[in-house]
Design a protein around this motif. Sequence first.
Motif, mmCIF file in Angstrom:
data_model
loop_
_atom_site.group_PDB
_atom_site.id
_atom_site.type_symbol
_atom_site.label_atom_id
_atom_site.label_comp_id
_atom_site.label_asym_id
_atom_site.label_seq_id
_atom_site.Cartn_x
_atom_site.Cartn_y
_atom_site.Cartn_z
ATOM 1 N N ASP A 91 -12.649 6.814 -8.732
ATOM 2 C CA ASP A 91 -11.599 7.430 -7.918
ATOM 3 C C ASP A 91 -12.076 7.645 -6.490
ATOM 4 O O ASP A 91 -11.314 7.488 -5.537
ATOM 5 C CB ASP A 91 -11.189 8.781 -8.529
ATOM 6 N N GLN A 114 -14.348 5.963 -4.720
ATOM 7 C CA GLN A 114 -14.378 4.701 -3.977
ATOM 8 C C GLN A 114 -12.966 4.274 -3.581
ATOM 9 O O GLN A 114 -12.729 3.824 -2.459
ATOM 10 C CB GLN A 114 -15.006 3.608 -4.843
ATOM 11 N N ILE A 115 -12.046 4.455 -4.518
ATOM 12 C CA ILE A 115 -10.668 4.034 -4.264
ATOM 13 C C ILE A 115 -10.028 4.899 -3.194
ATOM 14 O O ILE A 115 -9.324 4.410 -2.316
ATOM 15 C CB ILE A 115 -9.880 4.106 -5.575
ATOM 16 N N ARG A 116 -10.303 6.184 -3.267
ATOM 17 C CA ARG A 116 -9.775 7.092 -2.261
ATOM 18 C C ARG A 116 -10.286 6.703 -0.879
ATOM 19 O O ARG A 116 -9.542 6.702 0.107
ATOM 20 C CB ARG A 116 -10.178 8.526 -2.591
ATOM 21 N N LYS A 117 -11.547 6.356 -0.795
ATOM 22 C CA LYS A 117 -12.085 5.937 0.501
ATOM 23 C C LYS A 117 -11.410 4.660 0.988
ATOM 24 O O LYS A 117 -11.178 4.489 2.185
ATOM 25 C CB LYS A 117 -13.604 5.740 0.402
ATOM 26 N N GLY A 118 -11.101 3.783 0.064
ATOM 27 C CA GLY A 118 -10.370 2.578 0.433
ATOM 28 C C GLY A 118 -8.998 2.907 0.975
ATOM 29 O O GLY A 118 -8.543 2.320 1.960
ATOM 30 N N ILE A 119 -8.340 3.859 0.345
ATOM 31 C CA ILE A 119 -7.007 4.280 0.793
ATOM 32 C C ILE A 119 -7.071 4.856 2.198
ATOM 33 O O ILE A 119 -6.272 4.496 3.074
ATOM 34 C CB ILE A 119 -6.427 5.318 -0.192
ATOM 35 N N TYR A 179 -8.680 -3.884 -6.421
ATOM 36 C CA TYR A 179 -10.152 -3.860 -6.432
ATOM 37 C C TYR A 179 -10.681 -4.645 -7.620
ATOM 38 O O TYR A 179 -11.604 -5.444 -7.507
ATOM 39 C CB TYR A 179 -10.651 -2.413 -6.520
ATOM 40 N N ARG A 212 -3.448 4.962 -6.089
ATOM 41 C CA ARG A 212 -4.745 4.527 -6.617
ATOM 42 C C ARG A 212 -4.596 3.406 -7.629
ATOM 43 O O ARG A 212 -5.440 2.524 -7.702
ATOM 44 C CB ARG A 212 -5.481 5.703 -7.263
ATOM 45 N N ALA A 265 -7.772 6.079 -15.537
ATOM 46 C CA ALA A 265 -8.821 5.071 -15.485
ATOM 47 C C ALA A 265 -9.960 5.427 -14.542
ATOM 48 O O ALA A 265 -10.706 4.564 -14.127
ATOM 49 C CB ALA A 265 -8.234 3.726 -15.078
ATOM 50 N N SER A 266 -10.116 6.701 -14.234
ATOM 51 C CA SER A 266 -11.097 7.055 -13.222
ATOM 52 C C SER A 266 -12.525 6.955 -13.722
ATOM 53 O O SER A 266 -13.449 6.827 -12.946
ATOM 54 C CB SER A 266 -10.818 8.465 -12.734
ATOM 55 N N MET A 276 -4.323 0.227 -5.891
ATOM 56 C CA MET A 276 -5.605 -0.034 -5.233
ATOM 57 C C MET A 276 -6.653 -0.466 -6.256
ATOM 58 O O MET A 276 -7.395 -1.408 -6.017
ATOM 59 C CB MET A 276 -6.045 1.267 -4.561
ATOM 60 N N ARG A 277 -6.643 0.232 -7.378
ATOM 61 C CA ARG A 277 -7.629 -0.082 -8.411
ATOM 62 C C ARG A 277 -7.406 -1.499 -8.955
ATOM 63 O O ARG A 277 -8.356 -2.246 -9.166
ATOM 64 C CB ARG A 277 -7.537 0.929 -9.552
ATOM 65 N N SER A 328 -9.792 13.795 -14.020
ATOM 66 C CA SER A 328 -8.488 14.150 -14.564
ATOM 67 C C SER A 328 -7.656 12.956 -15.023
ATOM 68 O O SER A 328 -7.241 12.882 -16.168
ATOM 69 C CB SER A 328 -7.713 14.938 -13.526
ATOM 70 N N GLN A 329 -7.413 12.012 -14.111
ATOM 71 C CA GLN A 329 -6.379 11.033 -14.392
ATOM 72 C C GLN A 329 -6.903 9.683 -14.836
ATOM 73 O O GLN A 329 -7.598 8.987 -14.127
ATOM 74 C CB GLN A 329 -5.512 10.814 -13.154
ATOM 75 N N PHE A 372 0.819 -1.211 0.000
ATOM 76 C CA PHE A 372 0.000 0.000 0.000
ATOM 77 C C PHE A 372 0.854 1.263 0.000
ATOM 78 O O PHE A 372 0.523 2.263 -0.637
ATOM 79 C CB PHE A 372 -0.889 -0.060 1.243
ATOM 80 N N PHE A 427 -17.557 0.537 -8.233
ATOM 81 C CA PHE A 427 -16.589 0.377 -7.134
ATOM 82 C C PHE A 427 -15.185 0.749 -7.569
ATOM 83 O O PHE A 427 -14.273 0.757 -6.775
ATOM 84 C CB PHE A 427 -16.633 -1.059 -6.600
ATOM 85 N N LEU A 428 -15.016 1.077 -8.837
ATOM 86 C CA LEU A 428 -13.681 1.452 -9.315
ATOM 87 C C LEU A 428 -13.525 2.955 -9.531
ATOM 88 O O LEU A 428 -12.544 3.398 -10.114
ATOM 89 C CB LEU A 428 -13.358 0.709 -10.613
ATOM 90 N N ARG A 468 -13.957 -3.106 2.874
ATOM 91 C CA ARG A 468 -14.267 -1.847 3.541
ATOM 92 C C ARG A 468 -14.967 -2.078 4.882
ATOM 93 O O ARG A 468 -14.679 -1.385 5.868
ATOM 94 C CB ARG A 468 -15.144 -0.995 2.626
#
Lengths: 179, 179
Positions: free
Chosen positions: B29, B31-36, A144, A137, B13-14, A140-141, B10-11, A46, B26-27, A156
Amino acid sequence: MKSDGGVGMSQGASAVAQKSGESLLFLTDDQIRKGIEAMFFAYRGFTADPDRILDEHGYGRAHHRAIHFIHRSPGTTVNNLLSILGVTKQSLNRVLRALVEDGLVEARIGHRDKRERHLYLTEAGAALEQKLSDAQRERMRAAYRAAGPVAVAGFRQVLEAMMDPEMRRHFDGLSDSSR
Amino acid sequence: MKSDGGVGMSQGASAVAQKSGESLLFLTDDQIRKGIEAMFFAYRGFTADPDRILDEHGYGRAHHRAIHFIHRSPGTTVNNLLSILGVTKQSLNRVLRALVEDGLVEARIGHRDKRERHLYLTEAGAALEQKLSDAQRERMRAAYRAAGPVAVAGFRQVLEAMMDPEMRRHFDGLSDSSR
DNA sequence: CTTGGAAAGTCAACAAGGCTGACATAAGAT
DNA sequence: ATCTTATGTCAGCCTTGTTGACTTTCCAAG
């Protein structure tokens, strides 16, 4: 280790305890230990990608954390950041000073309360944040995607259940769409 | 930020990219940020209880890691521990020396290869290991119980997908019933 | 048997990032 | 006017990571 019919390991709640038909096999000491080790190894992954980038810029994880949460809550105060990060002000200040000096973070004096410093990322700060969170990300992606939506939901749930109540409050607070 | 119909951040695969009927929500940005962030806060909880105990004994997390993996693989060599922990021998040696001096770890010279040191927990070391893992397991067990077996399976899947391949090898290696 | 190299230990020095304690300053609150 | 809060800062300490250099031990190849 199996003394009285497969139940009754050394410490407390380790027994399977076939309660009301549900197997509860996922609560064995062995399953839990594997979860602990998975947390340890996964956390390494991570942080691995951001760590590499940070190193190139002469920063550490502490800077990443500050940058991340300033990005998430632009205009947050030092005190708020302190309680989210759970470090002393001296420790945070050292990091913050470097970021301000390097022009990645701007600390604006509060309008209502002039004692407060409201923290914002500069353009350069936002650029580094992008770079860091893109890297994090992406891993993480990938994880996921490999695991699928059901697994992600479970992931989660377990993580949230693992937090200290105070940390969960911060976590929930960040999810607010108010801002 | 919302340019073309709410999608297209912006970036890379979001975007949601409604592929073949599967929502893939679930993929995002977000959702992923929350996972982080969940990882960040959860890891704090994950280490909080052992940290308290270690502090009472004048040890740190590095000692915990050494104790844990020696317990898991009794008789492991220093080199093996090194590759699992991912630190330098100097760093590990400092920790190991303290544990040996305090009588928690025994380093037996190898019989086949006398250069190697095989590491074992003493009775006192095993006692501390118990104390530490009991505390950590209790929180883990509570989280598992709260989330349920399906969530736990997902949790593990995502964590394993998050590891570096080399770490996953170590992780899988520890699960071997051989030895 | 000699020697090359691997495994392990050790010493020194350094850096990041935690911590405590003490103190300064500015400004809101009473 | 005084108390408290928010922040910053200096000094010093600890843990845990790093690099580099060197030694000892000892297996294994020549």
